[in-house]
Design an enzyme around this catalytic site. Structure first.
Site, PDB file in Angstrom:
ATOM      1  N   ARG A 383       6.653  59.925   7.659  1.00 50.65           N
ATOM      2  CA  ARG A 383       5.727  60.997   7.981  1.00 50.65           C
ATOM      3  C   ARG A 383       5.581  61.107   9.500  1.00 50.65           C
ATOM      4  O   ARG A 383       5.764  60.123  10.221  1.00 50.65           O
ATOM      5  CB  ARG A 383       4.355  60.723   7.358  1.00 50.65           C
ATOM      6  CG  ARG A 383       3.394  61.903   7.512  1.00 50.65           C
ATOM      7  CD  ARG A 383       1.963  61.558   7.123  1.00 50.65           C
ATOM      8  NE  ARG A 383       1.083  62.706   7.340  1.00 50.65           N
ATOM      9  CZ  ARG A 383      -0.237  62.670   7.301  1.00 50.65           C
ATOM     10  NH1 ARG A 383      -0.858  61.542   7.033  1.00 50.65           N
ATOM     11  NH2 ARG A 383      -0.945  63.757   7.526  1.00 50.65           N
ATOM     12  N   HIS A 384       5.239  62.286   9.965  1.00 55.27           N
ATOM     13  CA  HIS A 384       5.030  62.514  11.396  1.00 55.27           C
ATOM     14  C   HIS A 384       3.832  61.722  11.918  1.00 55.27           C
ATOM     15  O   HIS A 384       3.054  61.142  11.158  1.00 55.27           O
ATOM     16  CB  HIS A 384       4.817  64.011  11.666  1.00 55.27           C
ATOM     17  CG  HIS A 384       3.657  64.588  10.905  1.00 55.27           C
ATOM     18  ND1 HIS A 384       2.336  64.366  11.254  1.00 55.27           N
ATOM     19  CD2 HIS A 384       3.621  65.358   9.783  1.00 55.27           C
ATOM     20  CE1 HIS A 384       1.540  64.979  10.397  1.00 55.27           C
ATOM     21  NE2 HIS A 384       2.288  65.586   9.487  1.00 55.27           N
ATOM     22  N   HIS A 569       6.931  65.215   6.272  1.00 55.69           N
ATOM     23  CA  HIS A 569       5.498  65.258   5.972  1.00 55.69           C
ATOM     24  C   HIS A 569       5.128  64.162   4.968  1.00 55.69           C
ATOM     25  O   HIS A 569       6.001  63.524   4.372  1.00 55.69           O
ATOM     26  CB  HIS A 569       5.145  66.638   5.429  1.00 55.69           C
ATOM     27  CG  HIS A 569       5.606  67.742   6.339  1.00 55.69           C
ATOM     28  ND1 HIS A 569       4.839  68.239   7.367  1.00 55.69           N
ATOM     29  CD2 HIS A 569       6.791  68.424   6.384  1.00 55.69           C
ATOM     30  CE1 HIS A 569       5.518  69.187   8.007  1.00 55.69           C
ATOM     31  NE2 HIS A 569       6.703  69.318   7.431  1.00 55.69           N
TER      32      HIS A 569
END
Length: 642
Positions: A383-384, A569
């Site tokens: 995930r970012h 995401h």
């Protein structure tokens, strides 16, 4: 199918019967199960899960798994062929592992019983297992008296590994035996078996503390390798879904108090994955029962740590000395030794992984370049990092840009500058950057990957700026910035139903990202272009899109590199990995519950199981990243008194 009550009237439950030798052959056992009304796929699954022992064991398994959500899952079990010692040598080895565990604690060599690996793990369809067992019996019969006994073993020690290696000429004979089994298995069961290519050995200790080396070495030198031994060729299987889970054994009974809890029966085994523990409160773990196939939460103090091989199933055991079959009737769990004593779960299958290359290079068998394909492909999904709009609110753009559209930094956690956008700064409303701390999170992950000696061959990311920036900082930490280009893939964007408004974000084009000094591959052609994305897509569409783009990415990279990193995401960790494991998607409600618990830089790893096209979640090469909140502080409001 006949009612459960009627079947129980005919078959005594397992706990109320005495164990007796099997008198029914696998084929006739299947016929009996079919005549009782069980579907063939379930009957076969029950037989292979119990070692094909008899009707009673298979029926017990089917009744206990009646609510198992994976009862009809077509994914087969995973098999391996080992050579196992027995007799005086086994007693010597058992004493070594008992003493090494008492003196130095558990190391990775304690996960699996003593053995020599003859082939890599492979999969076999449930309906072909009997034929594969016959292939082993045929091979053993052909090789009667051709394998020199006793096997000459030589002690080898390095800073992280201790083992007994088979003398080279005899090792070649054993490899010939394994190759013959592979040929027989292909002909009779239509399965692909890869004989072990590395030097054959029994692992004594692995991944131990450096300070323990003198103690372990002294204990190893006390093992009399000339002790008498009848080596047994044994075919084992394990449930591929739990190959990299931690194994626990239930010590006390527990009756669930809530719907999401798991019933515990003493003696049962629980499979626990670290990836699934985010939903568990302190003192609780989330796991899956071997006995029922059900999953849920359970109190941590009701279970003890067990060893991986405790749950393995035996599908054939044959003496290579006299071709007898001493243990075919005792094949429920790999934890049983062939002299009838309970195994202490002693040895790790170190050479099943590519790890020995760096452990004892002087003993590494050279391999032709054509074998390079044996390296497993790995997929990392991440995930970012921390995003601006979550930290500073959805109106951060209004606060950080003046009337002329110039960016003004008002907090140390805000980046010092932002990429220019051809559409104007209002495009940041739906496509925010990461914070300074988000950059730090990403660099920490990259540095950890570097420290673990992990090299990323390809990086793909969602078109969201926060994902591109995260990928950039991971590459910085890896010291691969500029060497590895980021491939911006719109197909990796999150579920579009979560986008507010009636249109998708306006993302910065790759050429403009590159102009802003982000290492983006401007020649990359996406698998799913932006034009194919629709606002408010259905859940099924999003899941299908994620599965499709992941498969195409892996296929694109397969012949060119081994490790792929996807930066996207929170939803991507689930959507991009679930179906490549052969699992069906969760319903949208459960999906959302999983996704909401995935933190910034949440990181998972998948590994391809040979050339099968099936993947499994494995432990990532890095530690998780955890940190606490740091709320906004205004010294005037807090410290100045009226």
């Amino acid at each position: 199918m006949a009612a459960k009550e009627e079947l129980y009237a005919k078959v005594t439950p397992r706990r109320q019967r005495q164990t007796r030798p099997s008198t029914i052959k696998h084929g006739s056992t299947l016929d009996v199960l079919l005549s009782m009304g069980f579907p063939k796929t379930r009957a076969l699954k029950a037989l292979v899960s119990t070692g094909g022992k008899n009707v009673q064991a298979a029926c017990d398994w089917l009744f206990s798994h009646v609510d198992d959500p994976f009862l009809d899952d077509p994914l087969p079990r995973e098999y391996v062929l080992y050579l196992r010692p027995s007799g005086p040598l086994l007693q010597q080895l058992s004493h070594f592992w008992q003493q090494s565990r008492l003196s130095c604690g558990k190391n990775k060599a304690h996960n699996i019983f003593p053995h020599i690996t003859l082939c890599q793990f492979f999969m076999c369809a449930d309906g072909k297992v009997e034929a594969m067992s016959d292939a082993l019996q045929t091979t053993v019969a052909k090789w009667k008296s051709r394998i020199p006994m006793p096997l000459p073993l030589e002690l080898y020690t390095s800073s992280t590994f201790i083992g007994l290696f088979v003398e080279e000429q005899v090792a070649e004979v054993l490899k010939g035996f394994a190759a013959d089994f592979a040929t027989e298995a292909a002909a009779k069961a239509d399965v692909h078996v890869e004989p072990h290519k590395k030097q054959l050995h029994v692992t004594l200790a692995y991944h131990f503390q450096a300070s323990h080396l003198p103690i372990l070495e002294k204990l190893a030198k006390n093992v009399d390798v000339s002790s008498g031994c009848d080596w047994l060729a044994v075919l084992f299987s394990r449930d591929i879904r739990f190959a990299n889970h931690e194994t626990l054994q239930v010590m006390y009974p527990y009756v669930p108090q809530n719907d999401d809890e798991l019933e515990l029966v003493p003696g049962d085994f629980i499979f626990m994955s670290p990836v699934e523990q985010s939903s568990a409160s302190e003192g609780w773990v989330y796991g899956t029962s071997l006995g029922t196939g059900l999953s849920g939460l359970l109190p941590e103090n009701y279970v003890n740590r067990a060893d991986e091989s405790d749950t393995w199933v035996v599908h054939g055991s044959h003496s290579v000395l006299n071709c007898a079959s001493p243990s075919n009737s005792g094949s429920t769990v790999g934890g049983l030794l062939f002299d009838g004593k309970l195994n202490d779960s002693l040895l790790d299958s170190l050479m099943d992984s590519p790890g020995l290359t760096g452990l004892c290079p002087p003993l590494q068998v050279s391999r032709p370049t054509s074998q390079s394909s044996l390296s497993k492909m790995r997929l990392f999904v991440c995930r970012h990092g921390e995003r601006m709009d979550v930290v500073f609110g959805k109106h951060w753009v209004t606060q950080c840009f003046d009337s002329k559209g110039r960016y003004i930094r008002s907090n140390l956690n805000m980046p010092s500058n932002l990429p220019a956008r051809s559409g104007g700064h209002r495009d940041y409303d739906k496509d925010c950057p990461i914070t300074v701390f988000g950059s730090t999170q990403a660099r920490l992950v990259g540095e950890a990957l570097l420290e673990s000696h992990t090299t990323i061959d390809f990086v793909y990311c969602s078109p969201s700026l926060r994902c591109v920036q995260t990928a950039q900082h991971i590459l910085q930490g890896l010291q691969q910035e500029g060497k590895t280009k980021i491939r911006v893939e719109p197909g990796l964007f999150e579920w579009t139903k979560w986008v507010s408004g009636t249109c998708l974000p306006v993302w910065i084009p790759p050429a403009e990202l590159a102009a802003a000094n982000l290492s983006v591959d401007t020649t990359y052609r996406p698998h799913i272009p932006i034009t194919k994305l629709a606002v408010s897509e259905s859940y099924d569409t999003y899941i299908s899109r994620s599965f499709q783009v992941t498969r195409e990415i892996l296929a694109e990279c397969k012949a060119l590199g081994n490790t792929v990193l996807i930066v996207a995401h929170a939803s991507s960790l689930e959507a991009c990995t679930r179906q490549i494991q052969g699992l069906t998607p969760q319903n949208s409600k459960d999906f959302v519950q999983v996704v909401r618990k995935i933190p910034y830089l949440g990181f998972c790893a998948c590994e391809e199981m040979g050339e099968t096209g099936v993947w499994q979640l494995v432990d990532p090469p890095i530690l998780p990243l955890t940190h606490g909140p740091n709320h906004s502080f205004n010294w005037r409001e807090m410290l100045m008194q009226d």
